[in-house]
Design a protein around this motif. Structure first.
Motif, PDB file in Angstrom:
ATOM      1  N   VAL A 203      -2.700 -15.670  37.302  1.00  0.00           N
ATOM      2  CA  VAL A 203      -3.520 -14.790  37.932  1.00  0.00           C
ATOM      3  C   VAL A 203      -3.112 -14.758  39.629  1.00  0.00           C
ATOM      4  CG1 VAL A 203      -6.158 -15.113  38.888  1.00  0.00           C
ATOM      5  CG2 VAL A 203      -5.496 -16.088  36.481  1.00  0.00           C
ATOM      6  N   PHE A 204      -2.746 -16.056  40.396  1.00  0.00           N
ATOM      7  CA  PHE A 204      -2.236 -15.518  41.422  1.00  0.00           C
ATOM      8  C   PHE A 204      -0.671 -14.475  41.331  1.00  0.00           C
ATOM      9  CE2 PHE A 204       0.375 -17.627  44.923  1.00  0.00           C
ATOM     10  CZ  PHE A 204       0.034 -17.140  46.013  1.00  0.00           C
ATOM     11  N   ASP A 205       0.135 -14.798  40.640  1.00  0.00           N
ATOM     12  CA  ASP A 205       0.953 -13.399  40.551  1.00  0.00           C
ATOM     13  C   ASP A 205       0.945 -12.096  40.570  1.00  0.00           C
ATOM     14  OD1 ASP A 205       3.375 -12.456  40.758  1.00  0.00           O
ATOM     15  OD2 ASP A 205       3.745 -12.745  37.518  1.00  0.00           O
ATOM     16  N   ALA A 206      -0.693 -11.985  39.706  1.00  0.00           N
ATOM     17  CA  ALA A 206      -1.329 -10.598  39.673  1.00  0.00           C
ATOM     18  C   ALA A 206      -1.823 -10.086  41.197  1.00  0.00           C
ATOM     19  CB  ALA A 206      -2.576 -10.369  38.001  1.00  0.00           C
ATOM     20  N   TRP A 207      -2.563 -11.429  41.543  1.00  0.00           N
ATOM     21  CA  TRP A 207      -3.578 -10.989  42.993  1.00  0.00           C
ATOM     22  C   TRP A 207      -2.092 -10.133  44.102  1.00  0.00           C
ATOM     23  CZ3 TRP A 207      -3.127 -13.115  47.606  1.00  0.00           C
ATOM     24  CH2 TRP A 207      -3.853 -12.878  48.376  1.00  0.00           C
ATOM     25  N   LEU A 208      -1.170 -10.603  43.407  1.00  0.00           N
ATOM     26  CA  LEU A 208      -0.055 -10.744  44.464  1.00  0.00           C
ATOM     27  C   LEU A 208       0.636  -9.595  44.362  1.00  0.00           C
ATOM     28  CD1 LEU A 208       2.087 -14.108  44.196  1.00  0.00           C
ATOM     29  CD2 LEU A 208       0.813 -13.067  47.066  1.00  0.00           C
ATOM     30  N   ARG A 209       0.648  -8.895  43.060  1.00  0.00           N
ATOM     31  CA  ARG A 209       0.756  -7.830  42.684  1.00  0.00           C
ATOM     32  C   ARG A 209       0.324  -7.036  43.039  1.00  0.00           C
ATOM     33  NH1 ARG A 209       5.688  -7.761  39.537  1.00  0.00           N
ATOM     34  NH2 ARG A 209       6.491 -10.077  39.549  1.00  0.00           N
ATOM     35  N   GLN A 210      -0.909  -7.064  43.208  1.00  0.00           N
ATOM     36  CA  GLN A 210      -1.595  -5.688  43.653  1.00  0.00           C
ATOM     37  C   GLN A 210      -1.706  -5.334  45.354  1.00  0.00           C
ATOM     38  OE1 GLN A 210      -5.466  -7.949  42.512  1.00  0.00           O
ATOM     39  NE2 GLN A 210      -5.847  -7.766  40.722  1.00  0.00           N
ATOM     40  N   ARG A 211      -0.954  -6.215  46.020  1.00  0.00           N
ATOM     41  CA  ARG A 211      -0.721  -6.643  47.496  1.00  0.00           C
ATOM     42  C   ARG A 211       0.651  -6.530  47.437  1.00  0.00           C
ATOM     43  NH1 ARG A 211      -4.630  -8.927  45.963  1.00  0.00           N
ATOM     44  NH2 ARG A 211      -6.431  -9.628  47.763  1.00  0.00           N
ATOM     45  N   GLY A 212       1.679  -5.503  46.197  1.00  0.00           N
ATOM     46  CA  GLY A 212       2.525  -5.571  46.913  1.00  0.00           C
ATOM     47  C   GLY A 212       3.829  -6.735  46.820  1.00  0.00           C
ATOM     48  N   LYS A 287     -20.552 -13.530  21.050  1.00  0.00           N
ATOM     49  CA  LYS A 287     -19.635 -12.161  21.156  1.00  0.00           C
ATOM     50  C   LYS A 287     -18.842 -12.390  22.154  1.00  0.00           C
ATOM     51  CE  LYS A 287     -18.539  -7.821  20.277  1.00  0.00           C
ATOM     52  NZ  LYS A 287     -17.336  -7.231  21.335  1.00  0.00           N
ATOM     53  N   ILE A 288     -17.696 -12.437  22.461  1.00  0.00           N
ATOM     54  CA  ILE A 288     -16.618 -12.321  23.676  1.00  0.00           C
ATOM     55  C   ILE A 288     -16.271 -10.791  24.104  1.00  0.00           C
ATOM     56  CG2 ILE A 288     -16.597 -14.623  24.486  1.00  0.00           C
ATOM     57  CD1 ILE A 288     -13.655 -14.576  23.203  1.00  0.00           C
ATOM     58  N   GLY A 289     -16.351 -10.315  25.225  1.00  0.00           N
ATOM     59  CA  GLY A 289     -15.281  -9.009  25.871  1.00  0.00           C
ATOM     60  C   GLY A 289     -14.318  -9.393  26.993  1.00  0.00           C
ATOM     61  N   ILE A 290     -13.662  -8.266  27.051  1.00  0.00           N
ATOM     62  CA  ILE A 290     -12.277  -8.302  27.332  1.00  0.00           C
ATOM     63  C   ILE A 290     -11.648  -7.266  28.508  1.00  0.00           C
ATOM     64  CG2 ILE A 290     -10.901  -7.431  25.184  1.00  0.00           C
ATOM     65  CD1 ILE A 290      -8.424  -8.937  25.805  1.00  0.00           C
ATOM     66  N   THR A 291     -11.513  -7.795  29.388  1.00  0.00           N
ATOM     67  CA  THR A 291     -10.966  -6.503  30.482  1.00  0.00           C
ATOM     68  C   THR A 291     -10.907  -6.876  31.083  1.00  0.00           C
ATOM     69  OG1 THR A 291     -12.021  -4.719  31.800  1.00  0.00           O
ATOM     70  CG2 THR A 291     -12.780  -7.184  32.902  1.00  0.00           C
ATOM     71  N   THR A 292      -9.972  -6.117  32.251  1.00  0.00           N
ATOM     72  CA  THR A 292      -8.319  -6.330  33.408  1.00  0.00           C
ATOM     73  C   THR A 292      -9.023  -7.344  34.654  1.00  0.00           C
ATOM     74  OG1 THR A 292      -8.820  -5.068  34.591  1.00  0.00           O
ATOM     75  CG2 THR A 292      -7.075  -4.614  32.647  1.00  0.00           C
ATOM     76  N   LEU A 293      -8.272  -8.144  35.119  1.00  0.00           N
ATOM     77  CA  LEU A 293      -8.631  -8.918  35.620  1.00  0.00           C
ATOM     78  C   LEU A 293      -8.710  -8.313  37.360  1.00  0.00           C
ATOM     79  CD1 LEU A 293      -5.284 -11.544  35.967  1.00  0.00           C
ATOM     80  CD2 LEU A 293      -7.652 -12.159  35.439  1.00  0.00           C
ATOM     81  N   PRO A 294      -9.867  -8.817  38.024  1.00  0.00           N
ATOM     82  CA  PRO A 294     -10.241  -8.084  39.205  1.00  0.00           C
ATOM     83  C   PRO A 294      -9.445  -7.587  39.841  1.00  0.00           C
ATOM     84  CG  PRO A 294     -11.633 -10.039  38.989  1.00  0.00           C
ATOM     85  CD  PRO A 294     -10.146 -10.349  38.427  1.00  0.00           C
ATOM     86  N   ARG A 295      -9.370  -6.785  40.635  1.00  0.00           N
ATOM     87  CA  ARG A 295      -7.789  -6.004  41.870  1.00  0.00           C
ATOM     88  C   ARG A 295      -8.534  -5.557  42.998  1.00  0.00           C
ATOM     89  NH1 ARG A 295      -6.475  -0.764  39.016  1.00  0.00           N
ATOM     90  NH2 ARG A 295      -7.258  -1.398  36.636  1.00  0.00           N
ATOM     91  N   GLU A 296      -7.617  -5.869  43.948  1.00  0.00           N
ATOM     92  CA  GLU A 296      -7.399  -6.176  45.511  1.00  0.00           C
ATOM     93  C   GLU A 296      -8.842  -4.782  45.599  1.00  0.00           C
ATOM     94  OE1 GLU A 296      -5.532  -5.412  49.609  1.00  0.00           O
ATOM     95  OE2 GLU A 296      -4.901  -4.730  48.329  1.00  0.00           O
ATOM     96  N   LYS A 297      -8.673  -3.753  45.208  1.00  0.00           N
ATOM     97  CA  LYS A 297      -9.536  -1.911  45.622  1.00  0.00           C
ATOM     98  C   LYS A 297      -9.649  -1.070  44.316  1.00  0.00           C
ATOM     99  CE  LYS A 297      -5.396  -0.307  48.102  1.00  0.00           C
ATOM    100  NZ  LYS A 297      -5.075   0.477  49.386  1.00  0.00           N
ATOM    101  N   LYS A 298     -10.548  -0.861  44.428  1.00  0.00           N
ATOM    102  CA  LYS A 298     -10.986  -0.048  42.816  1.00  0.00           C
ATOM    103  C   LYS A 298      -9.776   1.628  43.530  1.00  0.00           C
ATOM    104  CE  LYS A 298     -15.286  -0.012  43.014  1.00  0.00           C
ATOM    105  NZ  LYS A 298     -15.488  -1.436  41.691  1.00  0.00           N
ATOM    106  N   GLY A 299      -8.845   1.594  42.228  1.00  0.00           N
ATOM    107  CA  GLY A 299      -7.941   2.805  41.984  1.00  0.00           C
ATOM    108  C   GLY A 299      -6.568   2.257  42.258  1.00  0.00           C
ATOM    109  N   GLY A 300      -6.931   0.611  42.374  1.00  0.00           N
ATOM    110  CA  GLY A 300      -5.201   0.515  43.597  1.00  0.00           C
ATOM    111  C   GLY A 300      -4.505  -0.142  42.121  1.00  0.00           C
ATOM    112  N   PRO A 301      -3.386  -1.105  42.161  1.00  0.00           N
ATOM    113  CA  PRO A 301      -2.550  -1.746  41.456  1.00  0.00           C
ATOM    114  C   PRO A 301      -3.695  -2.882  40.371  1.00  0.00           C
ATOM    115  CG  PRO A 301      -1.530  -0.957  43.749  1.00  0.00           C
ATOM    116  CD  PRO A 301      -2.526  -1.337  43.167  1.00  0.00           C
ATOM    117  N   SER A 302      -3.304  -2.583  39.563  1.00  0.00           N
ATOM    118  CA  SER A 302      -4.433  -3.910  38.367  1.00  0.00           C
ATOM    119  C   SER A 302      -2.888  -5.116  38.805  1.00  0.00           C
ATOM    120  CB  SER A 302      -3.530  -3.160  36.795  1.00  0.00           C
ATOM    121  OG  SER A 302      -2.599  -3.553  36.324  1.00  0.00           O
TER     122      SER A 302
END
Length: 429
Positions: A203-212, A287-302
């Protein structure tokens, strides 16, 4: 046969407990029998599926006996370390993207290039898929399916709370507000909106990738102490507002399904890998649902990328490399095996197997396939193999530091400084 969640054996005579796959069968054996040891971690459901495929393989392959063991997350790595020290690594053992580079560089894995394509018929996977398990130009494993990171949520709880289900455009700021609202809606001691996810490296990795940035870069850490301080501060602020489970709950998490706060009924949201949705749904009544991790900003990298959900590697100390490769080939290419395995270890990489199993998938399994397809236009480039020491960085640096943080034994600033210092001492490049 009883399957214990912590330890499970599929074996031959001499195993402490278990089942000899070939025992009692009328299948003639070769003059010299081959015994293969297999080892993996995972849920009871994974153990049963693996057992059934192994039994199927034995029925079609006279003279081969499989002895297998399923362990809990931390117990698995301890056992593997013991095997490496004793030069007795299992013939076939399970890794994942964050560990294949580390363990192959430590000499745990046999290079499989010599078995392609005569024994390992993986050409249909595509060159890019094989790159996912290639380290320093050599193939050290075969991916068992595709997945990515994911956020799971209890749909029934959301409906009762009158809150909208999370969507792929959810930002981290919005997530924080949502998590606090969920905690309030739960209205009970020991329950919170979501996990204390500071300690999840992916999750930390995804958070970092959203920030380049990224967790690793060029054989070293790919972030600064300022990045780490911001990350730690986010989760500490959210914990103090009541949006995360308490430290004593989060420290139970061994990165396994049955120890995750969502599966334990301690939260409405969990963060994990997409293929694990099947295991979670077997445990969770709603029943559980699934979606992406939150992102830094709308329209930004996932921040997401496709990854091999899990990997079969062959132990470098094996005396039966060819036989081990044949079993792996069966595991990933046989249609009957594919129907048994489903998508529990990820969406199959073999197009033929994927096509064959689609009609039989249950709604939960179909959701994981839809999720992988949803990410098609949102995934970034697959990262370079993690450097040597990355497993220790995750297990012995990041997670313990985050536990200290959640118990308020260290500040976000001091934890960030230590993460960089201890990380540099652990990562070997």
């Amino acid at each position: 046969m009883q399957v214990n969640r912590r330890s499970f054996l599929m074996g031959s005579a001499g195993a402490a407990a278990g089942l000899a796959f070939g025992a009692g069968s009328a299948v003639p054996a070769f003059a010299e029998d081959t015994q293969l040891r297999a080892m993996w971690w995972g849920s009871n459901d994974r153990a049963k599926r693996t057992l059934d495929v192994a039994k199927l393989y034995q029925s079609k392959t006279p003279g081969v006996t499989l002895v297998g063991e399923s362990l809990s997350g931390d117990g698995y790595w301890t056992k593997l370390a013991t095997q490496m020290a004793g030069r007795s690594i299992a013939d076939v053992f399970q890794l994942e993207p964050n560990t294949i580079s580390d363990y192959s560089k430590r000499g745990a894995c046999l290079a499989l290039d010599e078995f392609v394509p005569a024994t390992l018929k993986v050409q249909s996977f595509g060159a890019d898929m094989l790159k996912l398990t290639t380290v320093d130009g050599k193939l050290y494993g075969i991916g068992l399916g595709l997945n990515s990171f994911a956020m799971f949520f209890d749909t029934v709880f959301f409906e009762k709370a009158g809150l909208p289900l999370p969507t792929p455009d959810l930002t981290w700021d919005e997530y924080a507000k949502l998590a606090v609202e969920l905690t309030k809606a739960g209205g009970k001691e020991g329950f919170a909106g979501g996990p204390y996810a500071a300690r999840y490296a992916y999750v930390f990795d995804a958070w970092l990738r959203q920030r380049g940035k990224s967790l690793y870069k060029g054989g070293a850490l790919g972030f600064t102490s300022d990045d780490a301080r911001e990350w730690f501060s986010y989760w500490e602020d959210l914990r103090k507002k009541g949006g995360t489970v308490a430290a004593d709950v989060q420290t139970l998490d061994q990165n396994t399904i049955d120890t995750n706060c969502l599966a334990l009924g301690k939260s409405a949201i969990g963060m994990a890998y997409s293929n694990q949705m099947i295991g979670y749904q077997l445990i969770i009544k709603n029943k559980i649902g699934i979606t992406t991790l939150p992102r830094e900003k709308k329209g930004g990298p996932s921040g997401h990328y496709y990854r091999p959900a899990l990997i079969w590697s062959v132990g470098a100390t094996t005396k039966n490399g060819e036989a081990a490769a044949k079993f792996i080939d069966f595991f990933v290419n046989d249609v009957e095996a594919g129907k048994i395995l489903g998508v529990e270890r990820g969406v199959p990489m073999s197009p033929a197997v994927r096509e064959a199993i689609l009609p039989q998938l249950n709604p939960t399994e179909q959701e994981t396939v839809k999720y992988v397809n949803l990410l098609k236009d949102q995934v970034g480039e697959y990262p370079a193999p993690a450097p040597m020491g990355s497993t220790q960085f995750d297990q012995r640096v990041l997670r313990p530091l985050c536990d200290e943080l959640a118990f308020e034994r260290v500040s976000p600033a001091d934890a960030a400084t230590r993460l960089i210092e201890e990380g540099k001492a652990t990562i070997k490049g």
